[in-house]
Design an enzyme around this catalytic site. Sequence first.
Site, PDB file in Angstrom:
ATOM      1  N   GLU A 208       0.857  -1.188   0.000  1.00 54.42           N
ATOM      2  CA  GLU A 208       0.000   0.000   0.000  1.00 54.42           C
ATOM      3  C   GLU A 208       0.888   1.232   0.000  1.00 54.42           C
ATOM      4  O   GLU A 208       1.736   1.389   0.874  1.00 54.42           O
ATOM      5  CB  GLU A 208      -0.882   0.016   1.247  1.00 54.42           C
ATOM      6  CG  GLU A 208      -1.611   1.329   1.486  1.00 54.42           C
ATOM      7  CD  GLU A 208      -2.191   1.459   2.891  1.00 54.42           C
ATOM      8  OE1 GLU A 208      -2.522   2.589   3.291  1.00 54.42           O
ATOM      9  OE2 GLU A 208      -2.308   0.436   3.589  1.00 54.42           O
TER      10      GLU A 208
ATOM     11  N   LYS B  35     -10.537  -1.667   7.052  1.00 48.59           N
ATOM     12  CA  LYS B  35      -9.355  -1.242   7.778  1.00 48.59           C
ATOM     13  C   LYS B  35      -9.784  -0.872   9.198  1.00 48.59           C
ATOM     14  O   LYS B  35     -10.714  -0.088   9.381  1.00 48.59           O
ATOM     15  CB  LYS B  35      -8.737  -0.031   7.074  1.00 48.59           C
ATOM     16  CG  LYS B  35      -7.494   0.523   7.732  1.00 48.59           C
ATOM     17  CD  LYS B  35      -6.887   1.610   6.856  1.00 48.59           C
ATOM     18  CE  LYS B  35      -5.599   2.152   7.451  1.00 48.59           C
ATOM     19  NZ  LYS B  35      -4.913   3.079   6.525  1.00 48.59           N
TER      20      LYS B  35
ATOM     21  N   ARG C 286       0.067  10.412   0.980  1.00 55.82           N
ATOM     22  CA  ARG C 286       0.446  11.458   1.926  1.00 55.82           C
ATOM     23  C   ARG C 286       1.537  12.365   1.381  1.00 55.82           C
ATOM     24  O   ARG C 286       1.878  13.371   2.003  1.00 55.82           O
ATOM     25  CB  ARG C 286       0.946  10.834   3.237  1.00 55.82           C
ATOM     26  CG  ARG C 286      -0.053   9.952   3.949  1.00 55.82           C
ATOM     27  CD  ARG C 286       0.545   9.395   5.227  1.00 55.82           C
ATOM     28  NE  ARG C 286      -0.170   8.236   5.709  1.00 55.82           N
ATOM     29  CZ  ARG C 286       0.259   7.459   6.687  1.00 55.82           C
ATOM     30  NH1 ARG C 286       1.410   7.739   7.291  1.00 55.82           N
ATOM     31  NH2 ARG C 286      -0.448   6.415   7.071  1.00 55.82           N
TER      32      ARG C 286
END
Length: 210
Positions: free
Chosen positions: A38, A126, A42
Amino acid sequence: MIERVLAKRIVPVVVLDDAGSAEPLAEALLAGGLDIMEITFRTPAAEESIRRIAKTFPEILLGAGTLLDEDQVSRARDAGAVFGLAPGLNPKIVTKAREAGLQFSPGVMTPGEVEQALSLGCKLLKFFPAEVAGGTAMLKALAGPYAHTGVKFVPTGGITSALLEAYLRLPIVAAIGGSWMVEKSLVNEGQWSEITRLTREALAAAADAR
């Protein structure tokens, strides 16, 4: 995607400052036996990093994390991501991901959020921030009313190699998301052999936890 996640049970959570690190990082993970990752949205390098890995290493199950708006969902899918994740649950993002053909795992930490995610057709969720939200004790509590629905969790946030086994021994946990094997300092310093070593170690521990 769930089958691929269940096979490895570890999703490395990667933050890349430089897209030039994308390919060597992917090589290091593959050398360690891990074909899933993943890359979080950001940093400005995220989109290009996904594009490079998708082109050079199509065998990797490549995800985009921290998708907070619809534009990021589109950019991640166009770059080559095949699944997406977010720290929270936003129905608009879930809908956009579905329209874009991107398998999506929203973040949850409460029963209400689990039920909302299930109502939106999401069954791989998640669990974030895992340790702060109660860790394995909270997941055991959530398993009581929700395990029969087929929901599975990928706890992320504060998980270390020392905690890996405790999480993976829970039937409701599909995999854990962790960054210790792909720490920013390791990536930025180009310590690819160390990343490979840590990846092999993590996969061995995950296998022992079955």
